[in-house]
Design an enzyme around this catalytic site. Structure first.
Site, PDB file in Angstrom:
ATOM      1  CG  ASP A  29      -2.036   0.994   1.142  1.00 41.85           C
ATOM      2  OD1 ASP A  29      -3.199   0.570   1.116  1.00 41.85           O
ATOM      3  OD2 ASP A  29      -1.755   2.222   1.083  1.00 41.85           O
ATOM      4  CB  ILE A  30       0.904   4.197  -2.241  1.00 42.15           C
ATOM      5  CG1 ILE A  30       1.994   5.103  -2.749  1.00 42.15           C
ATOM      6  CG2 ILE A  30      -0.363   4.977  -2.021  1.00 42.15           C
ATOM      7  CD1 ILE A  30       1.702   5.688  -4.130  1.00 42.15           C
ATOM      8  CG  HIS A  93      -8.551  -2.981  -2.367  1.00 43.37           C
ATOM      9  ND1 HIS A  93      -9.454  -2.232  -3.073  1.00 43.37           N
ATOM     10  CD2 HIS A  93      -8.316  -2.292  -1.225  1.00 43.37           C
ATOM     11  CE1 HIS A  93      -9.739  -1.121  -2.411  1.00 43.37           C
ATOM     12  NE2 HIS A  93      -9.074  -1.141  -1.275  1.00 43.37           N
ATOM     13  CG  HIS A  95      -6.724  -2.746   3.275  1.00 41.52           C
ATOM     14  ND1 HIS A  95      -5.941  -1.632   3.051  1.00 41.52           N
ATOM     15  CD2 HIS A  95      -7.929  -2.456   2.725  1.00 41.52           C
ATOM     16  CE1 HIS A  95      -6.645  -0.715   2.397  1.00 41.52           C
ATOM     17  NE2 HIS A  95      -7.859  -1.191   2.191  1.00 41.52           N
TER      18      HIS A  95
HETATM   19  P1  5GP Z   1      -9.864   1.625   0.264  1.00 45.51           P
HETATM   20  O1  5GP Z   1     -10.408   1.670  -1.156  1.00 45.51           O
HETATM   21  O2  5GP Z   1      -9.770   0.223   0.791  1.00 45.51           O
HETATM   22  O3  5GP Z   1     -10.623   2.543   1.188  1.00 45.51           O
HETATM   23  O4  5GP Z   1      -8.386   2.192   0.229  1.00 45.51           O
HETATM   24  C1  5GP Z   1      -7.558   2.015  -0.902  1.00 45.51           C
HETATM   25  C2  5GP Z   1      -6.122   1.787  -0.476  1.00 45.51           C
HETATM   26  O5  5GP Z   1      -5.335   1.796  -1.649  1.00 45.51           O
HETATM   27  C3  5GP Z   1      -5.555   2.858   0.460  1.00 45.51           C
HETATM   28  O6  5GP Z   1      -4.983   2.223   1.610  1.00 45.51           O
HETATM   29  C4  5GP Z   1      -4.513   3.569  -0.388  1.00 45.51           C
HETATM   30  O7  5GP Z   1      -3.380   3.975   0.345  1.00 45.51           O
HETATM   31  C5  5GP Z   1      -4.160   2.533  -1.428  1.00 45.51           C
HETATM   32  N1  5GP Z   1      -3.788   3.121  -2.703  1.00 45.51           N
HETATM   33  C6  5GP Z   1      -4.485   4.059  -3.392  1.00 45.51           C
HETATM   34  N2  5GP Z   1      -3.861   4.374  -4.539  1.00 45.51           N
HETATM   35  C7  5GP Z   1      -2.747   3.604  -4.581  1.00 45.51           C
HETATM   36  C8  5GP Z   1      -1.690   3.474  -5.539  1.00 45.51           C
HETATM   37  O8  5GP Z   1      -1.635   4.127  -6.575  1.00 45.51           O
HETATM   38  N3  5GP Z   1      -0.707   2.576  -5.240  1.00 45.51           N
HETATM   39  C9  5GP Z   1      -0.718   1.831  -4.100  1.00 45.51           C
HETATM   40  N4  5GP Z   1       0.299   0.980  -3.919  1.00 45.51           N
HETATM   41  N5  5GP Z   1      -1.704   1.927  -3.181  1.00 45.51           N
HETATM   42  C10 5GP Z   1      -2.705   2.803  -3.423  1.00 45.51           C
END
Ligand code: 5GP
Length: 131
Positions: A29-30, A93, A95
Site C-alpha cells: 500500500d502506498i 482489494h 488489506h
Molecule cells: P480503500 O479503497 O480500501 O478505502 O483504500 C484504498 C487503499 O489503496 C488505500 O490504503 C490507499 O493507500 C491505497 N492506494 C491508493 N492508490 C494507490 C496506488 O496508486 N498505489 C498503491 N500501492 N496503493 C494505493
C-alpha cells in the site's frame, strides 16, 4: 476508464510487487498503516468484493493467506489483520496489515511514510519469505 489498480496491473503505474499469478496481484500500500501493509487484488476489475464470483473470491482469500503468512514472517507483529474497505479505490482489494493491537487497524490514523528505497527493502524481505 480503468481503475488505478488495473493500471498498476498493466504496469502503467509503478508499485512494490509482493506476489503475482495469472489472476491475483499483491503489492505494498502506498500509504500504509503499518510497515508491510499489503493489498491483494484480483486482476479482474470489479468494484465491490461481494460482486466477485464465489470461486474467485475464495481463491482471492487463499492467495491473500499465502501472502499474509509471508508478511507475518518478514515483519515482526502479533498477527496479520485482514480487512476490506473499498471506499477509495473501486477495484476489489483486501488489506493485510501487521498488527499488535486493535488500534493498529484504525484507518483514521495518520498513515506512515516510507521512502521508495525503504519500500523496496520491505517488499524484498516479504518476497524472500514467499520464495
Ligand atoms: P480503500 O479503497 O480500501 O478505502 O483504500 C484504498 C487503499 O489503496 C488505500 O490504503 C490507499 O493507500 C491505497 N492506494 C491508493 N492508490 C494507490 C496506488 O496508486 N498505489 C498503491 N500501492 N496503493 C494505493
Amino acid at each position: 476508464m480503468p481503475s488505478i489498480f488495473s493500471r498498476i496491473i498493466a504496469g502503467e503505474i509503478p508499485c512494490h510487487r509482493i506476489a503475482e499469478n495469472e489472476r491475483f496481484l499483491a503489492f505494498l500500500d502506498i500509504n500504509p498503516l503499518a510497515k508491510g501493509h499489503t493489498l491483494v487484488i484480483p486482476k479482474q476489475e470489479t468494484d465491490y468484493i461481494f460482486d466477485l464470483e464465489d470461486q474467485l473470491l475464495a481463491d482471492l482469500i487463499v492467495f491473500a493467506k499465502k501472502v499474509g503468512l509471508g508478511v507475518e514472517k518478514a515483519i515482526p507483529c502479533e498477527r496479520i489483520g485482514i480487512t476490506v474497505i473499498g471506499l477509495e479505490v473501486p477495484h476489489a482489494h483486501v488489506h493485510l496489515i501487521p498488527i499488535n493491537a486493535i488500534g493498529d487497524m484504525n484507518f483514521s490514523k495518520p498513515k506512515l511514510s516510507f521512502s521508495q528505497a525503504e519500500l523496496s527493502t520491505i517488499a524484498e524481505s516479504i518476497r524472500t519469505q514467499l520464495s
